[in-house]
Write an enzyme that holds these catalytic residues in place. Sequence first.
Site, mmCIF file in Angstrom:
data_model
loop_
_atom_site.group_PDB
_atom_site.id
_atom_site.type_symbol
_atom_site.label_atom_id
_atom_site.label_comp_id
_atom_site.label_asym_id
_atom_site.label_seq_id
_atom_site.Cartn_x
_atom_site.Cartn_y
_atom_site.Cartn_z
ATOM 1 N N LYS A 17 2.523 2.046 3.530
ATOM 2 C CA LYS A 17 3.306 2.350 4.737
ATOM 3 C C LYS A 17 4.683 1.703 4.692
ATOM 4 O O LYS A 17 5.684 2.337 5.003
ATOM 5 C CB LYS A 17 2.589 1.839 6.002
ATOM 6 C CG LYS A 17 1.314 2.548 6.330
ATOM 7 C CD LYS A 17 0.842 2.203 7.736
ATOM 8 C CE LYS A 17 0.582 0.726 7.948
ATOM 9 N NZ LYS A 17 -0.568 0.190 7.211
ATOM 10 N N ARG A 93 -2.295 -0.162 17.019
ATOM 11 C CA ARG A 93 -3.417 -0.568 16.170
ATOM 12 C C ARG A 93 -4.727 -0.528 16.936
ATOM 13 O O ARG A 93 -5.767 -0.779 16.345
ATOM 14 C CB ARG A 93 -3.172 -1.999 15.721
ATOM 15 C CG ARG A 93 -2.808 -2.142 14.250
ATOM 16 C CD ARG A 93 -2.628 -3.616 14.002
ATOM 17 N NE ARG A 93 -2.658 -3.998 12.639
ATOM 18 C CZ ARG A 93 -1.580 -4.168 11.876
ATOM 19 N NH1 ARG A 93 -0.397 -3.875 12.327
ATOM 20 N NH2 ARG A 93 -1.713 -4.610 10.649
ATOM 21 N N ARG A 130 0.030 -7.508 -4.156
ATOM 22 C CA ARG A 130 1.261 -7.248 -3.392
ATOM 23 C C ARG A 130 2.127 -8.495 -3.272
ATOM 24 O O ARG A 130 1.637 -9.596 -3.008
ATOM 25 C CB ARG A 130 0.894 -6.758 -1.990
ATOM 26 C CG ARG A 130 2.116 -6.592 -1.090
ATOM 27 C CD ARG A 130 1.824 -5.730 0.075
ATOM 28 N NE ARG A 130 1.076 -6.424 1.117
ATOM 29 C CZ ARG A 130 0.749 -5.856 2.273
ATOM 30 N NH1 ARG A 130 1.086 -4.613 2.517
ATOM 31 N NH2 ARG A 130 0.077 -6.531 3.171
ATOM 32 N N ARG A 162 2.298 -12.770 0.717
ATOM 33 C CA ARG A 162 2.135 -13.025 2.147
ATOM 34 C C ARG A 162 0.990 -13.997 2.381
ATOM 35 O O ARG A 162 -0.009 -13.959 1.680
ATOM 36 C CB ARG A 162 1.844 -11.704 2.874
ATOM 37 C CG ARG A 162 3.080 -10.945 3.236
ATOM 38 C CD ARG A 162 2.803 -9.556 3.724
ATOM 39 N NE ARG A 162 1.779 -9.446 4.762
ATOM 40 C CZ ARG A 162 1.623 -8.360 5.517
ATOM 41 N NH1 ARG A 162 2.410 -7.320 5.355
ATOM 42 N NH2 ARG A 162 0.672 -8.315 6.416
ATOM 43 N N ARG A 173 -8.811 -7.971 7.846
ATOM 44 C CA ARG A 173 -7.868 -6.959 8.333
ATOM 45 C C ARG A 173 -8.390 -5.552 8.087
ATOM 46 O O ARG A 173 -8.231 -4.666 8.923
ATOM 47 C CB ARG A 173 -6.502 -7.155 7.654
ATOM 48 C CG ARG A 173 -5.734 -8.324 8.268
ATOM 49 C CD ARG A 173 -4.807 -8.989 7.282
ATOM 50 N NE ARG A 173 -3.809 -8.101 6.763
ATOM 51 C CZ ARG A 173 -3.303 -8.182 5.520
ATOM 52 N NH1 ARG A 173 -3.727 -9.108 4.701
ATOM 53 N NH2 ARG A 173 -2.371 -7.353 5.152
HETATM 54 P P1 AMP Z 1 1.260 -5.834 9.144
HETATM 55 O O1 AMP Z 1 2.480 -6.281 8.430
HETATM 56 O O2 AMP Z 1 1.448 -4.550 9.895
HETATM 57 O O3 AMP Z 1 0.041 -5.782 8.251
HETATM 58 O O4 AMP Z 1 0.966 -6.933 10.279
HETATM 59 C C1 AMP Z 1 0.686 -8.267 9.933
HETATM 60 C C2 AMP Z 1 -0.131 -8.926 11.022
HETATM 61 O O5 AMP Z 1 0.623 -8.959 12.256
HETATM 62 C C3 AMP Z 1 -1.422 -8.228 11.379
HETATM 63 O O6 AMP Z 1 -2.496 -8.555 10.508
HETATM 64 C C4 AMP Z 1 -1.662 -8.750 12.802
HETATM 65 O O7 AMP Z 1 -2.125 -10.077 12.797
HETATM 66 C C5 AMP Z 1 -0.238 -8.757 13.372
HETATM 67 N N1 AMP Z 1 0.115 -7.457 13.998
HETATM 68 C C6 AMP Z 1 1.070 -6.568 13.580
HETATM 69 N N2 AMP Z 1 1.104 -5.496 14.364
HETATM 70 C C7 AMP Z 1 0.146 -5.681 15.309
HETATM 71 C C8 AMP Z 1 -0.332 -4.894 16.397
HETATM 72 N N3 AMP Z 1 0.192 -3.691 16.678
HETATM 73 N N4 AMP Z 1 -1.332 -5.416 17.153
HETATM 74 C C9 AMP Z 1 -1.867 -6.614 16.897
HETATM 75 N N5 AMP Z 1 -1.480 -7.405 15.880
HETATM 76 C C10 AMP Z 1 -0.479 -6.936 15.078
#
Ligand code: AMP
Length: 218
Positions: A17, A93, A130, A162, A173
């Site tokens: 993504k 989400r 990654r 990360r 996740r």
């Molecule tokens: P991502 O980079 O999208 O994988 O987001 C990293 C982390 O940020 C996720 O594992 C969550 O802990 C938090 N996060 C990001 N977007 C959301 C969302 N829409 N709702 C809840 N937590 C989020």
Amino acid sequence: MNPGARMVLLGRQGAGKGTQCVRLSRHFVIPHISTGDMLRAAVREGTELGNMAKAIIDAGGLVSDDIMIGIVAERLEVDDARDRGYILDGFPRTVGQAESLDGITSERPLNMVIDLDVPRELVLERLSARRVCRDCGANFQATGTETGQWTCENCGGDVVQRDDDTPDAINRRLDLYETQTQPLIDYYGKTGRLVTVDGLGSPDEVFDRLTKAIEQRL
Ligand code: AMP
């Protein structure tokens, strides 16, 4: 000039993504709004939000719907998003977030929701390898031969793993994706807004599929 679009990109962590959103954002001249990037920036800056969110993110949990909805509602009010649209990455989400997003966007509704489909077995491998640029968020795949500090070829920032790309957090996740985010496929499917795009193949092939699917719908 391209007319812009209001889109959501769904897909498992590691489906590509981030990479595709950067390219789609350039192609359609719309801002790429990544809630993960916004939270990571808040963590780096040590804001109240960042300090609250850090432990949740590192453990692979989800930040509360209320907080996330507030952040996104504010961001969608900025001129670039109002005028041109956006590509939302990492939000919604949960079904609660999706329902609120429908409320927030009632005047200018989403054009479509894309599900970038990659099976769980495959994203597991990708996530372990990654690496991301701390500054511009560009994604790379480690081959295991890298030594010393890795500098981003786009912006010169530090390329790192990360904190939440550890095996435990990755599994948590992906489990949360199945239980909390997968129901969104139904939510958007039922209302005729879902477009599924196969996420397998090279970044160029996937980008080509995405742009064709989007242009057909616009
Ligand atoms: P991502 O980079 O999208 O994988 O987001 C990293 C982390 O940020 C996720 O594992 C969550 O802990 C938090 N996060 C990001 N977007 C959301 C969302 N829409 N709702 C809840 N937590 C989020």
